[in-house]
Design an enzyme around this catalytic site. Structure first.
Site, PDB file in Angstrom:
ATOM      1  N   LYS A   1       1.308  -1.423  -0.164  1.00 10.52           N
ATOM      2  CA  LYS A   1       0.233   0.220   0.246  1.00 10.52           C
ATOM      3  C   LYS A   1       0.619   1.280  -0.267  1.00 10.52           C
ATOM      4  O   LYS A   1       0.391   2.034  -0.122  1.00 10.52           O
ATOM      5  CB  LYS A   1      -0.656  -0.228   1.548  1.00 10.52           C
ATOM      6  CG  LYS A   1      -1.707  -0.828   1.343  1.00 10.52           C
ATOM      7  CD  LYS A   1      -3.635  -0.966   2.101  1.00 10.52           C
ATOM      8  CE  LYS A   1      -4.393  -1.902   2.101  1.00 10.52           C
ATOM      9  NZ  LYS A   1      -4.741  -2.336   3.731  1.00 10.52           N
TER      10      LYS A   1
ATOM     11  N   ASP B   1     -10.183   2.066   3.198  1.00 11.38           N
ATOM     12  CA  ASP B   1      -9.819   1.071   4.344  1.00 11.38           C
ATOM     13  C   ASP B   1     -10.256   1.906   5.640  1.00 11.38           C
ATOM     14  O   ASP B   1     -11.559   1.267   5.741  1.00 11.38           O
ATOM     15  CB  ASP B   1      -8.470   0.728   4.771  1.00 11.38           C
ATOM     16  CG  ASP B   1      -7.788   0.656   3.608  1.00 11.38           C
ATOM     17  OD1 ASP B   1      -8.581  -1.134   3.371  1.00 11.38           O
ATOM     18  OD2 ASP B   1      -6.362   0.029   3.516  1.00 11.38           O
TER      19      ASP B   1
END
Ligand code: ATR
Length: 308
Positions: free
Chosen positions: A84, A120
């Site tokens: 990420k 997220d």
């Protein structure tokens, strides 16, 4: 073998036929990912002819794999551990959440540009609302593993929601202390100060956690403890009180030791599958501009998780 089960890599990705509707998940490892199943179910539910594949990329190969994906015309992709942060550095533009977290979990490829998003936080927010019928912003929250990648993201998200209280706990205490110093200014204003600091870092010690949990509503496990059946308990079960909501970001196993202990103590519990679903649904909407068909995606995710 179904395409959604196959794991592609730098060598084999070129075998994919170019297509205007290619999607995927990048990770390392990635074979275990449940994203292909439920994203494919989402596309099918909307009658969209799309292909979603798993791509394994070691961090050092990511630039080459991403270049190949652009060339093949991938329309978008998800990014998971440990890529990420690496993906963040490769994007042309970033949304507010990706900038805040320093991490990208969703990419939209549009006109040759890579737009990086992070779903997220909103995925977690939606999961908490769905599992416990409460809003993150209304809660007093203790995050275990606040210094790790997932824990930092959730802590920052909770702070931006101006949650009632935020207690940051990490095995390596310096990381939680640093994050608390960074987030404390966010809390400096709008609500009445209680007897505690609104944002505080505390060590991972059972007596201290027990004391803090007395004035918290939600306990979140964002550590990797519980992934392996042999992992020792993160906390002694005695510190878990019946008033708590306990959310474990781990979803495999479905019931970690922490969740079993919390349930036995009378607390309400949920695992990370709901967060996986909602971060994926938010990514789906970014790619398609359509509302994600949640029921179809959830049904497939639950079935795949049971079968895993
Ligand atoms: P990341 O790349 O996200 O940092 P990680 O190394 O798996 O991933 O760690 C995730 C979190 O789990 C971290 O908060 C880590 O604590 P440290 O910062 O002290 O490393 C926490 N963690 C891992 N193993 C742990 C253990 N046995 N007990 C408590 N916390 C642990």
């Amino acid at each position: 073998m179904l395409m959604e089960d196959r794991v592609l890599n730098l060598e084999s990705i070129g075998e994919l036929a170019p297509s205007p509707a290619l999607y995927g998940v990048l990770g390392h490892p990635v074979a275990h990912s449940l994203s292909p199943g439920f994203q494919t179910a989402g596309f099918a539910a909307l009658d969209r002819d799309a292909q979603y594949v798993k791509i394994d990329a070691a961090p050092e190969n990511l630039p080459a794999v991403v270049a190949k994906m652009k060339e093949l015309g991938f329309a978008g992709w998800n990014v998971t551990v440990p890529l990420k942060n690496h993906m963040h550095a490769l994007c042309d533009e970033l949304d507010e959440q990706a900038t805040l977290f320093g991490a990208v979990n969703t990419v939209l490829h549009s006109d040759g540009q890579l737009l990086g998003f992070n779903t997220d936080g909103i995925g977690w927010d939606e999961a908490i609302r769905e599992d416990f019928h409460v809003d993150v912003g209304d809660l007093r929250i203790l995050i275990l593993g606040a210094g790790g990648g997932a824990g930092r993201a959730l802590s920052k998200y909770a702070a931006l929601q101006h949650c009632e209280r935020l207690v940051l706990v990490n095995r390596t205490p310096g990381k939680a202390e640093e994050l608390a110093a960074e987030l404390r200014p966010v809390f400096a204003s709008d609500k009445l100060e209680g007897p505690h600091d609104r944002c505080t870092a505390r060590p991972l010690e059972p007596e201290i956690i027990e004391e803090e949990l007395a004035t918290c509503d939600l306990l979140v496990n964002a550590t990797s403890v519980g992934l392996k059946p042999t992992d020792p308990p993160l906390l002694p079960s005695g510190v878990l009180a019946p008033h708590l909501l306990v959310y474990d970001t781990i979803y495999r196993p479905a019931r970690t030791r922490l969740l079993r202990d919390a349930e036995a103590r009378g607390a309400r519990v949920a695992n990370g599958l709901s967060m996986l679903l909602h971060q994926g649904a938010a990514a789906f909407s970014i790619w398609t501009g359509q509302e994600a068909p949640l029921a179809a995606m959830r049904e497939r995710l639950m079935a795949d998780a049971r079968a895993a």
